[in-house]
Design a protein around this motif. Structure first.
Motif, PDB file in Angstrom:
ATOM      1  N   MET A  31       0.845  -1.170   0.000  1.00 54.69           N
ATOM      2  CA  MET A  31       0.000   0.000   0.000  1.00 54.69           C
ATOM      3  C   MET A  31       0.891   1.234   0.000  1.00 54.69           C
ATOM      4  O   MET A  31       1.837   1.321   0.780  1.00 54.69           O
ATOM      5  N   LYS A  32       0.552   2.179  -0.869  1.00 53.08           N
ATOM      6  CA  LYS A  32       1.299   3.433  -0.938  1.00 53.08           C
ATOM      7  C   LYS A  32       0.337   4.609  -0.895  1.00 53.08           C
ATOM      8  O   LYS A  32      -0.768   4.549  -1.434  1.00 53.08           O
ATOM      9  N   ILE A  33       0.790   5.673  -0.261  1.00 49.60           N
ATOM     10  CA  ILE A  33       0.045   6.925  -0.296  1.00 49.60           C
ATOM     11  C   ILE A  33       0.403   7.597  -1.609  1.00 49.60           C
ATOM     12  O   ILE A  33       1.570   7.879  -1.876  1.00 49.60           O
TER      13      ILE A  33
ATOM     14  N   GLN B 202       1.798   0.272  13.765  1.00 52.21           N
ATOM     15  CA  GLN B 202       2.589   1.493  13.935  1.00 52.21           C
ATOM     16  C   GLN B 202       3.260   1.926  12.634  1.00 52.21           C
ATOM     17  O   GLN B 202       3.375   3.119  12.360  1.00 52.21           O
ATOM     18  N   GLU B 203       3.682   0.976  11.831  1.00 50.43           N
ATOM     19  CA  GLU B 203       4.329   1.308  10.558  1.00 50.43           C
ATOM     20  C   GLU B 203       3.396   2.112   9.653  1.00 50.43           C
ATOM     21  O   GLU B 203       3.781   3.126   9.073  1.00 50.43           O
TER      22      GLU B 203
ATOM     23  N   MET C 210       3.536   6.066   8.475  1.00 50.87           N
ATOM     24  CA  MET C 210       3.470   6.429   7.055  1.00 50.87           C
ATOM     25  C   MET C 210       2.453   7.557   6.856  1.00 50.87           C
ATOM     26  O   MET C 210       2.728   8.540   6.169  1.00 50.87           O
ATOM     27  N   PHE C 211       1.269   7.422   7.464  1.00 53.36           N
ATOM     28  CA  PHE C 211       0.243   8.464   7.365  1.00 53.36           C
ATOM     29  C   PHE C 211       0.744   9.761   7.994  1.00 53.36           C
ATOM     30  O   PHE C 211       0.640  10.831   7.395  1.00 53.36           O
TER      31      PHE C 211
END
Length: 91
Positions: free
Chosen positions: A1-3, A65-66, A70-71
């Motif tokens: 998953m990527k933003i 937590q990772e 990221m967010f």
């Protein structure tokens, strides 16, 4: 998953809420109404929530937590960029 996209709308109304953000994941899923809050230890990200009988409950939130990091990093970077651009425009 990527933003894949972060939009930040800054608010300067004297409250602890400094901005609202929307995050797009993998160009196919959006999470709106993520708040940037000024706390005692600096800025932090609060996930969208709704009011329930005994307070508030997150509507959407990272499960580890990772992903939370990221967010937070993506949103706070976008917030700082928006703040810098605004100051540049004022000058």
């Amino acid at each position: 998953m990527k933003i894949t996209k972060v939009d930040v709308r800054r608010y300067d109304n004297g409250s602890n809420m400094k901005a609202l953000a929307s995050v797009v994941l993998d160009n196919c899923f959006i999470v709106r109404d993520i708040r940037v809050i000024e706390g005692n230890n600096g800025l932090f990200v609060a996930m969208p929530s709704r009011k329930v009988a005994d307070g508030y409950r997150d509507v959407a939130h990272p499960l580890n937590q990772e992903t939370r990091n990221m967010f937070s990093e993506a949103i706070l970077d976008a917030y700082q960029k928006a703040e810098t651009e605004e100051k540049t425009e004022e000058a």
